[in-house]
Design a protein around this motif. Structure first.
Motif, PDB file in Angstrom:
ATOM      1  N   LYS A 108      20.853  -9.364   0.926  1.00 29.53           N
ATOM      2  CA  LYS A 108      21.051  -7.980   0.511  1.00 29.53           C
ATOM      3  C   LYS A 108      19.891  -7.568  -0.388  1.00 29.53           C
ATOM      4  N   LEU A 109      19.550  -6.294  -0.348  1.00 22.61           N
ATOM      5  CA  LEU A 109      18.535  -5.753  -1.258  1.00 22.61           C
ATOM      6  C   LEU A 109      19.256  -5.222  -2.482  1.00 22.61           C
ATOM      7  N   PHE A 110      18.988  -5.845  -3.637  1.00 22.20           N
ATOM      8  CA  PHE A 110      19.712  -5.502  -4.858  1.00 22.20           C
ATOM      9  C   PHE A 110      19.128  -4.280  -5.547  1.00 22.20           C
ATOM     10  N   CYS A 111      17.814  -4.277  -5.747  1.00 21.26           N
ATOM     11  CA  CYS A 111      17.210  -3.160  -6.466  1.00 21.26           C
ATOM     12  C   CYS A 111      15.736  -3.035  -6.117  1.00 21.26           C
ATOM     13  N   ILE A 112      15.153  -1.934  -6.551  1.00 22.25           N
ATOM     14  CA  ILE A 112      13.725  -1.675  -6.392  1.00 22.25           C
ATOM     15  C   ILE A 112      13.046  -1.854  -7.746  1.00 22.25           C
ATOM     16  N   LEU A 113      11.892  -2.544  -7.741  1.00 16.42           N
ATOM     17  CA  LEU A 113      11.108  -2.751  -8.957  1.00 16.42           C
ATOM     18  C   LEU A 113       9.791  -1.988  -8.940  1.00 16.42           C
ATOM     19  N   SER A 114       9.316  -1.592  -7.765  1.00 16.69           N
ATOM     20  CA  SER A 114       8.045  -0.861  -7.696  1.00 16.69           C
ATOM     21  C   SER A 114       8.108   0.217  -6.636  1.00 16.69           C
ATOM     22  N   MET A 115       7.669   1.408  -7.026  1.00 12.71           N
ATOM     23  CA  MET A 115       7.569   2.519  -6.087  1.00 12.71           C
ATOM     24  C   MET A 115       6.130   2.656  -5.580  1.00 12.71           C
ATOM     25  N   GLY A 116       5.514   1.512  -5.287  1.00 14.23           N
ATOM     26  CA  GLY A 116       4.194   1.517  -4.666  1.00 14.23           C
ATOM     27  C   GLY A 116       3.055   1.284  -5.630  1.00 14.23           C
ATOM     28  N   HIS A 117       2.009   0.615  -5.150  1.00 15.78           N
ATOM     29  CA  HIS A 117       0.883   0.267  -6.013  1.00 15.78           C
ATOM     30  C   HIS A 117      -0.400   0.184  -5.175  1.00 15.78           C
ATOM     31  N   LEU A 118      -0.626   1.157  -4.308  1.00 19.94           N
ATOM     32  CA  LEU A 118      -1.793   1.163  -3.426  1.00 19.94           C
ATOM     33  C   LEU A 118      -2.690   2.360  -3.728  1.00 19.94           C
ATOM     34  N   THR A 119      -3.989   2.108  -3.786  1.00 16.63           N
ATOM     35  CA  THR A 119      -4.969   3.139  -4.119  1.00 16.63           C
ATOM     36  C   THR A 119      -6.214   2.969  -3.261  1.00 16.63           C
ATOM     37  N   VAL A 120      -6.795   4.084  -2.848  1.00 17.59           N
ATOM     38  CA  VAL A 120      -8.124   4.055  -2.253  1.00 17.59           C
ATOM     39  C   VAL A 120      -9.126   4.124  -3.409  1.00 17.59           C
ATOM     40  N   VAL A 121      -9.902   3.067  -3.570  1.00 18.45           N
ATOM     41  CA  VAL A 121     -10.904   2.984  -4.642  1.00 18.45           C
ATOM     42  C   VAL A 121     -12.280   3.096  -4.004  1.00 18.45           C
ATOM     43  N   SER A 122     -13.164   3.893  -4.621  1.00 19.05           N
ATOM     44  CA  SER A 122     -14.458   4.146  -4.003  1.00 19.05           C
ATOM     45  C   SER A 122     -15.559   4.320  -5.044  1.00 19.05           C
ATOM     46  N   LEU A 149      -0.171  -0.934   7.000  1.00 18.01           N
ATOM     47  CA  LEU A 149       0.729   0.005   7.678  1.00 18.01           C
ATOM     48  C   LEU A 149       0.943   1.269   6.844  1.00 18.01           C
ATOM     49  N   VAL A 150       1.053   1.109   5.527  1.00 18.31           N
ATOM     50  CA  VAL A 150       1.214   2.279   4.654  1.00 18.31           C
ATOM     51  C   VAL A 150      -0.018   3.176   4.738  1.00 18.31           C
ATOM     52  N   PHE A 151      -1.201   2.579   4.658  1.00 14.97           N
ATOM     53  CA  PHE A 151      -2.428   3.368   4.722  1.00 14.97           C
ATOM     54  C   PHE A 151      -2.550   4.076   6.069  1.00 14.97           C
ATOM     55  N   ARG A 152      -2.275   3.363   7.141  1.00 17.34           N
ATOM     56  CA  ARG A 152      -2.350   3.964   8.470  1.00 17.34           C
ATOM     57  C   ARG A 152      -1.329   5.102   8.630  1.00 17.34           C
ATOM     58  N   ALA A 153      -0.135   4.895   8.086  1.00 18.75           N
ATOM     59  CA  ALA A 153       0.885   5.941   8.163  1.00 18.75           C
ATOM     60  C   ALA A 153       0.456   7.182   7.399  1.00 18.75           C
ATOM     61  N   CYS A 154      -0.170   6.981   6.235  1.00 21.59           N
ATOM     62  CA  CYS A 154      -0.654   8.121   5.446  1.00 21.59           C
ATOM     63  C   CYS A 154      -1.757   8.865   6.194  1.00 21.59           C
ATOM     64  N   LEU A 155      -2.658   8.132   6.842  1.00 24.32           N
ATOM     65  CA  LEU A 155      -3.698   8.786   7.635  1.00 24.32           C
ATOM     66  C   LEU A 155      -3.076   9.615   8.754  1.00 24.32           C
ATOM     67  N   GLN A 217       0.659   6.597  -3.138  1.00 25.28           N
ATOM     68  CA  GLN A 217       2.051   6.928  -3.473  1.00 25.28           C
ATOM     69  C   GLN A 217       2.256   8.447  -3.506  1.00 25.28           C
ATOM     70  N   THR A 218       1.281   9.169  -4.077  1.00 28.09           N
ATOM     71  CA  THR A 218       1.352  10.632  -4.115  1.00 28.09           C
ATOM     72  C   THR A 218       1.289  11.207  -2.701  1.00 28.09           C
ATOM     73  N   VAL A 219       0.390  10.663  -1.893  1.00 27.36           N
ATOM     74  CA  VAL A 219       0.271  11.117  -0.501  1.00 27.36           C
ATOM     75  C   VAL A 219       1.585  10.885   0.238  1.00 27.36           C
ATOM     76  N   TRP A 220       2.168   9.701   0.050  1.00 27.26           N
ATOM     77  CA  TRP A 220       3.421   9.360   0.738  1.00 27.26           C
ATOM     78  C   TRP A 220       4.536  10.340   0.355  1.00 27.26           C
ATOM     79  N   ARG A 221       4.671  10.610  -0.945  1.00 23.53           N
ATOM     80  CA  ARG A 221       5.713  11.543  -1.386  1.00 23.53           C
ATOM     81  C   ARG A 221       5.499  12.928  -0.773  1.00 23.53           C
ATOM     82  N   ASP A 222       4.258  13.380  -0.755  1.00 24.38           N
ATOM     83  CA  ASP A 222       3.964  14.696  -0.186  1.00 24.38           C
ATOM     84  C   ASP A 222       4.315  14.757   1.295  1.00 24.38           C
TER      85      ASP A 222
END
Length: 333
Positions: A108-122, A149-155, A217-222
């Motif tokens: 079972k999934l008990f709880c969430i500890l992170s709402m994402g931690h991915l960034t495009v750094v340039s 997969l997250v990055f590809r989905a955002c694209l 994370q901002t892109v995903w929410r939008d």
């Protein structure tokens, strides 16, 4: 007529002393034992620090005396520990327990500890959003796994084709990608935390500048009507719920204070991460603001989890065992 008490008579007798207050399951819970010698496994990502803090503060001492903690290396390591009954509690990317549950493990999934931690750094400060990546080289890591997969989905959500509109290449780990970025071998990379913070700090020491160009994370929410990106959390085995409800109660009591302590004491959290997770304290402390750390029940975040899982299923069904997990997979905290 047998002299043995019937089950109804037994429950009635225990009810008089308050032991059957929770109904048919009250008898087993009344005599539940602490989870002695529990092996607790942690995913090697920053949000695991919340559970590490709970353990370090003694929050599970009474419910799980003699428990140990270690980081799990890969899903084979984790699965072996679950199947052998060495572990019933672990932090994890949220797709992993869903995959294993769909393949027959009682998780079972008990709880969430992170709402994402991915960034495009340039190093290119002209990049402000995903569309600015059109035609550019981008370095990723963990190809066909969750960060990719997250990055590809955002694209795709931005109307772009990941295989045509950007030039994606890959390395094995986020730290390898960070090092290549600092060395100037690539200009732009998708990074997790704390490698993103590490890259920016190392570049500064070398007299170079790197930027957090796009917060995924901002892109995903939008792109998902305000639903966040529930990427990491805590999963439990059904046996832990049944045999050791005191552990579940201690998690419910202790995780939010542990999260609050981590966010209020970043330097000390960094030292704890270095001691227990092998992460460099100054980098970890500096990266905490970018972990999006929370401590929220899985059931409360089910809409976001379902949206996340549906996106994964549309791109790589095997990552979830081909279907959404059942409704009872999501627990309250």
């Amino acid at each position: 007529m047998s002299g043995l008490l019937s089950r109804r008579q037994m429950l009635s007798a225990f009810a008089a002393s308050g032991l059957a207050a929770m109904g048919a399951g009250g008898l087993s819970r009344a005599f539940a034992k602490p989870a002695e010698g529990l092996e607790i496994l942690g995913a090697p990502n920053g949000s695991t620090i919340v559970l590490v803090r709970l353990l370090a503060s003694g929050g599970l001492n009474a419910a799980a005396p003699g428990s140990t903690f270690r980081l799990w290396r890969d899903t084979d390591d984790l699965r072996a520990a679950i199947v052998s009954d060495r572990t019933r509690l672990f932090t994890t990317p949220t797709h992993v327990p869903a995959n294993l549950a769909n393949r027959g493990l009682p998780l079972k999934l008990f709880c969430i500890l992170s709402m994402g931690h991915l960034t495009v750094v340039s190093a290119d400060d002209s990049i402000k959003d995903l569309k600015d990546l059109a035609g550019k080289d981008v370095l990723g890591f963990f190809r066909n796994d969750m960060p990719d997969l997250v990055f590809r989905a955002c694209l795709k959500g931005a109307g772009m084709d990941p295989d045509k509109d950007v030039k994606l290449t890959y390395v094995q780990t986020p730290m390898e990608a960070a090092q290549m970025l600092v060395a100037g071998r690539v200009t732009t990379a998708v990074l997790s935390e704390p490698p993103a913070t590490a890259a920016i700090m190392m570049a500064k020491q070398a007299g170079k500048s790197l930027y957090r160009a796009v917060n995924l994370q901002t892109v995903w929410r939008d792109q998902h009507n305000g639903l966040g990106l529930p990427m990491a959390g805590i999963a439990v085995h059904e046996k832990l719920i049944e045999d050791n409800p005191e552990v579940i109660a201690a998690l419910r009591t202790g995780l939010v204070p542990a999260k609050d302590w981590v966010l209020a004491n970043t330097a000390a959290a960094g030292e704890l991460a270095q001691e227990k997770m092998g992460m460099k304290a100054p980098i970890f402390a500096a990266s905490l603001d970018h972990f999006n750390v929370v401590a929220t029940g899985a059931k409360a975040l089910k809409p976001g989890l379902v949206a996340f899982y549906e996106t994964i299923l549309s791109m790589q069904p095997d990552a979830l065992g081909g279907k959404l997990p059942p409704d009872d997979f999501y627990l309250d905290m």
